[in-house]
Design an enzyme around this catalytic site. Structure first.
Site, mmCIF file in Angstrom:
data_model
loop_
_atom_site.group_PDB
_atom_site.id
_atom_site.type_symbol
_atom_site.label_atom_id
_atom_site.label_comp_id
_atom_site.label_asym_id
_atom_site.label_seq_id
_atom_site.Cartn_x
_atom_site.Cartn_y
_atom_site.Cartn_z
ATOM 1 N N LYS A 290 0.732 -1.318 0.083
ATOM 2 C CA LYS A 290 -0.009 0.016 0.107
ATOM 3 C C LYS A 290 0.921 1.330 0.084
ATOM 4 O O LYS A 290 0.456 2.063 -0.623
ATOM 5 C CB LYS A 290 -0.726 0.172 1.189
ATOM 6 C CG LYS A 290 -1.611 1.211 1.691
ATOM 7 C CD LYS A 290 -2.583 1.368 2.799
ATOM 8 C CE LYS A 290 -1.849 1.642 4.068
ATOM 9 N NZ LYS A 290 -1.626 2.923 4.179
ATOM 10 N N ASN A 291 1.852 1.242 1.014
ATOM 11 C CA ASN A 291 2.587 2.420 1.044
ATOM 12 C C ASN A 291 3.665 2.866 -0.007
ATOM 13 O O ASN A 291 4.391 3.797 -0.226
ATOM 14 C CB ASN A 291 3.301 2.435 2.515
ATOM 15 C CG ASN A 291 2.370 3.058 3.532
ATOM 16 O OD1 ASN A 291 1.119 3.124 3.305
ATOM 17 N ND2 ASN A 291 2.428 2.597 4.837
ATOM 18 N N CYS B 70 -4.817 13.494 12.988
ATOM 19 C CA CYS B 70 -5.384 11.960 12.596
ATOM 20 C C CYS B 70 -5.328 11.122 13.928
ATOM 21 O O CYS B 70 -4.689 11.615 14.873
ATOM 22 C CB CYS B 70 -4.744 11.382 11.729
ATOM 23 S SG CYS B 70 -3.244 10.545 12.019
ATOM 24 N N ARG C 152 0.905 14.912 13.306
ATOM 25 C CA ARG C 152 1.614 14.591 12.067
ATOM 26 C C ARG C 152 1.591 15.726 11.214
ATOM 27 O O ARG C 152 0.726 16.178 10.067
ATOM 28 C CB ARG C 152 0.608 13.607 11.460
ATOM 29 C CG ARG C 152 0.839 12.186 12.045
ATOM 30 C CD ARG C 152 0.038 11.027 11.208
ATOM 31 N NE ARG C 152 0.863 10.608 10.153
ATOM 32 C CZ ARG C 152 0.366 9.535 9.267
ATOM 33 N NH1 ARG C 152 -0.910 9.029 9.474
ATOM 34 N NH2 ARG C 152 0.998 9.318 8.712
ATOM 35 N N ASP D 220 4.579 0.458 11.986
ATOM 36 C CA ASP D 220 3.361 0.036 11.537
ATOM 37 C C ASP D 220 3.511 -1.355 11.859
ATOM 38 O O ASP D 220 2.183 -2.020 11.546
ATOM 39 C CB ASP D 220 3.381 0.002 10.002
ATOM 40 C CG ASP D 220 3.337 1.725 9.424
ATOM 41 O OD1 ASP D 220 3.005 2.365 10.172
ATOM 42 O OD2 ASP D 220 3.498 1.800 8.294
ATOM 43 N N ARG E 285 -8.816 -0.311 4.296
ATOM 44 C CA ARG E 285 -7.818 0.534 3.750
ATOM 45 C C ARG E 285 -6.743 -0.036 3.530
ATOM 46 O O ARG E 285 -5.972 0.427 2.347
ATOM 47 C CB ARG E 285 -7.599 1.751 4.713
ATOM 48 C CG ARG E 285 -8.966 2.624 5.112
ATOM 49 C CD ARG E 285 -8.540 3.550 5.874
ATOM 50 N NE ARG E 285 -7.556 4.454 5.259
ATOM 51 C CZ ARG E 285 -7.499 5.777 5.794
ATOM 52 N NH1 ARG E 285 -7.602 6.228 6.713
ATOM 53 N NH2 ARG E 285 -6.370 6.503 4.806
HETATM 54 C C1 EPZ Z 1 4.461 6.881 6.201
HETATM 55 O O1 EPZ Z 1 3.571 8.221 7.007
HETATM 56 C C2 EPZ Z 1 3.528 5.943 6.295
HETATM 57 N N1 EPZ Z 1 2.510 6.461 5.418
HETATM 58 C C3 EPZ Z 1 2.955 5.446 7.558
HETATM 59 O O2 EPZ Z 1 2.192 4.309 7.540
HETATM 60 C C4 EPZ Z 1 4.295 5.080 8.647
HETATM 61 O O3 EPZ Z 1 3.680 4.732 9.842
HETATM 62 C C5 EPZ Z 1 5.252 6.268 8.484
HETATM 63 O O4 EPZ Z 1 5.506 6.561 7.060
HETATM 64 C C6 EPZ Z 1 6.350 5.962 9.415
HETATM 65 O O5 EPZ Z 1 7.082 4.682 8.705
HETATM 66 C C7 EPZ Z 1 2.591 6.146 4.104
HETATM 67 O O6 EPZ Z 1 3.621 5.861 3.540
HETATM 68 C C8 EPZ Z 1 1.187 6.392 3.139
HETATM 69 P P1 EPZ Z 1 6.720 10.233 8.369
HETATM 70 P P2 EPZ Z 1 4.394 9.493 7.002
HETATM 71 O O7 EPZ Z 1 6.713 11.533 7.678
HETATM 72 O O8 EPZ Z 1 4.972 9.656 5.661
HETATM 73 C C9 EPZ Z 1 6.989 13.594 11.890
HETATM 74 C C10 EPZ Z 1 0.217 3.238 7.685
HETATM 75 O O9 EPZ Z 1 -0.463 2.604 8.913
HETATM 76 N N2 EPZ Z 1 6.740 14.635 10.855
HETATM 77 O O10 EPZ Z 1 7.771 9.250 8.300
HETATM 78 O O11 EPZ Z 1 3.170 10.302 7.180
HETATM 79 C C11 EPZ Z 1 5.481 12.881 11.927
HETATM 80 O O12 EPZ Z 1 4.663 13.463 12.824
HETATM 81 C C12 EPZ Z 1 0.909 4.463 7.834
HETATM 82 O O13 EPZ Z 1 0.149 2.560 6.583
HETATM 83 C C13 EPZ Z 1 7.036 15.982 11.121
HETATM 84 O O14 EPZ Z 1 7.356 16.245 12.309
HETATM 85 O O15 EPZ Z 1 5.306 9.505 8.185
HETATM 86 C C14 EPZ Z 1 6.121 11.428 12.646
HETATM 87 O O16 EPZ Z 1 6.358 11.646 13.891
HETATM 88 C C15 EPZ Z 1 0.367 5.308 9.042
HETATM 89 N N3 EPZ Z 1 6.819 17.023 10.154
HETATM 90 C C16 EPZ Z 1 7.490 11.324 12.212
HETATM 91 O O17 EPZ Z 1 7.847 12.877 11.517
HETATM 92 C C17 EPZ Z 1 6.665 16.550 9.029
HETATM 93 O O18 EPZ Z 1 6.519 17.548 8.046
HETATM 94 C C18 EPZ Z 1 7.803 10.539 10.704
HETATM 95 O O19 EPZ Z 1 6.496 10.780 9.880
HETATM 96 C C19 EPZ Z 1 6.447 15.277 8.443
HETATM 97 C C20 EPZ Z 1 6.721 14.297 9.576
#
Ligand code: EPZ
Length: 453
Positions: free
Chosen positions: A46-47, A150, A155, A340, A432
């Protein structure tokens, strides 16, 4: 309830899964205590699928994606892209016809009719915010709603905005929308992420492909899905090196062209079923799974005493009645233990013989499953970002629900080992991200069925 025939009795109901996303009020009913034996085919990730579909916005030509999982999130992104004028054709098959091989999508963003992604759509799926990068790179402008909070934390998108600014975009935030402008195109730059972010890395990568000059992304996310997207972009004519390491270099090109790409297997689905087998006991081949995509999780499973064996066909997971050893695990960016899979591991550790500690280091509020696991009889104490799980001799079925995808599936795992019946409500979370979940488990002998009202 008709479990007399075991798995076979459960199967007819699961036809409904062929229509991903339908029946949002459906529930999953599980009777615990059956071992799992057989083969579970692992679907496309998915991701990776979501950013690959979004990357189609970078070219006028058709992008063909194979091994696409049939998921509600994919259908939703198809609608969101449709709003920008993107045509998505699902090649020659009716839903459910192509069994285990995933679907083929022909995606054409020949004409972008609208560079706005409205709140009503972006709020339904966070990853759709990422359209901001290809839209501003190709069209010189994008207006995309902020995704909002969310269930798993606040996030923010500050690092995505920072990356676009480093590549020369002017950013305004107005009435909940991020407006990115680069009327003369983006230009290469240095993007240094202060923390590892998958969304930030996808954004920087997609934007940089069409920027003038060279972009260097430092402290890039190394998740396999980033590498998969970079591979596809390179097939489309991009010049990316270093994807999969923490330093990615992109030489911008003036345009990208069509390509054909097969989505890599879903490492989180793989880890989820591996933990399901560990929980229920039995012997299952996770077909098409690739161990190098989730080595940290497989190592943890091996530490619990489960036999994990890579084979030519995938990964074989086997547990024959032996006790589960407790573990100490902290989630981390790839190649660490994935956030995840945190909920699924916690479900498993509820039955360990001893006390486990699981620390969540990526998201600040990803413990919604705890209260529901407790309802099934688990002993879990939360202290900040660490959960202490005291293994118990038995779980007992109950009605439960969860507010995100991975939390929901952790309840399914717990239910496989719980005495009696568990009803998992709000199945749309599972739809999903898990293709044909109840079919795959029922085929290995689980007493699981979908119930529609
Ligand atoms: C991706 O989310 C995945 N989603 C998530 O999978 C996964 O949990 C996550 O990466 C971590 O591996 C998809 O790929 C669609 P991040 P993403 O940007 O990209 C902070 C699932 O269940 N952050 O790596 O949104 C954020 O809050 C999902 O399939 C900032 O602070 O994750 C988090 O604490 C849920 N500022 C950390 O970084 C930003 O601008 C990592 O987030 C962006 C992120």
């Amino acid at each position: 309830m008709g479990y007399a025939e075991g798995a076979a009795g459960a199967r007819p109901q699961s036809k409904t899964t062929a229509k991903a996303g339908r029946g949002s009020m459906d529930r999953i009913r599980i009777v615990g205590g059956r071992r799992l034996n057989g083969v579970i085919p692992i679907s496309g990730a998915k991701n990776a699928t979501l950013p690959l579909m979004i990357a189609s916005l970078l070219t006028e030509d058709t992008l063909i994606l194979d091994n696409v999982p049939h998921l509600a999130d994919v259908a939703l992104l198809q609608r969101i892209l449709g709003n920008h004028g993107v045509d998505v054709m699902i090649a020659g098959k009716r839903a459910g016809e192509n069994g285990d091989h995933g679907r083929t999508l022909h995606i054409s963003a020949k004409t972008i009719v609208d560079t706005t992604a409205p709140y009503e759509l972006v709020s339904k799926m966070r990853a759709s915010f990422w359209v901001v990068a290809p839209l501003v790179a190709r069209m010189g402008e994008a207006k995309v709603s902020m995704p909002g909070g969310c269930a798993i934390g606040t996030r923010p998108v500050d690092l995505l905005i920072m990356a676009l600014e480093k590549l020369g975009a002017d950013i305004d935030i107005e009435a909940g929308y991020v407006i990115a402008r680069a009327p003369h195109g983006l230009r290469g730059g240095e993007v240094v992420f202060p923390k590892v972010t998958v969304s930030g890395t996808h954004t920087a990568l997609m934007a940089a492909t069409l920027a003038r000059g060279t972009t260097v992304i430092e402290n890039a996310a190394r998740e396999p899905e980033i590498g998969d997207v970079a591979d596809c972009l390179n097939k489309m004519g991009a010049r990316i090196s270093g994807a999969g390491t923490s330093r990615i270099v992109v030489e911008g090109v003036s345009s990208l062209h069509g390509a054909r790409h097969s989505v890599l297997p879903d490492r989180i689905e793989t880890g989820t079923y591996a933990m399901a087998v560990a929980m229920a006991g039995g012997d299952v081949l996770l077909a098409n799974a690739r161990p190098e995509l989730l080595q940290a999780a497989l190592d943890v499973l091996a530490r619990t005493g489960v036999a994990v064996t890579p084979t030519n066909e995938g990964i074989r997971v086997c547990r024959n009645g032996a006790a589960l050893a407790p573990v100490e695990v902290t989630t981390a960016p790839f190649p660490g233990f994935p956030t995840d899979l945190q909920a699924q591991l916690m479900a498993l550790m509820t039955r360990a013989s001893g006390t486990s500690h699981i620390t969540e280091s990526i998201f600040e509020n990803r413990f919604m499953h705890v209260q529901e696991l407790v309802r099934l009889g688990a002993h879990i104490r939360l202290d900040g970002d660490t959960a202490t799980i005291e293994g118990v001799a038995r779980l007992k079925g109950a009605p439960v629900m969860a507010t995100d995808l991975r939390a929901s599936v952790s309840l399914v795992i717990a239910a496989l080992a719980a005495e009696g019946e568990t009803i998992v409500n709000r199945v749309y979370h599972l739809d999903r991200g898990f293709e044909r979940l109840e079919e795959k488990l029922a085929a290995c002998g689980a007493a699981i069925e979908r119930v529609s009202d």
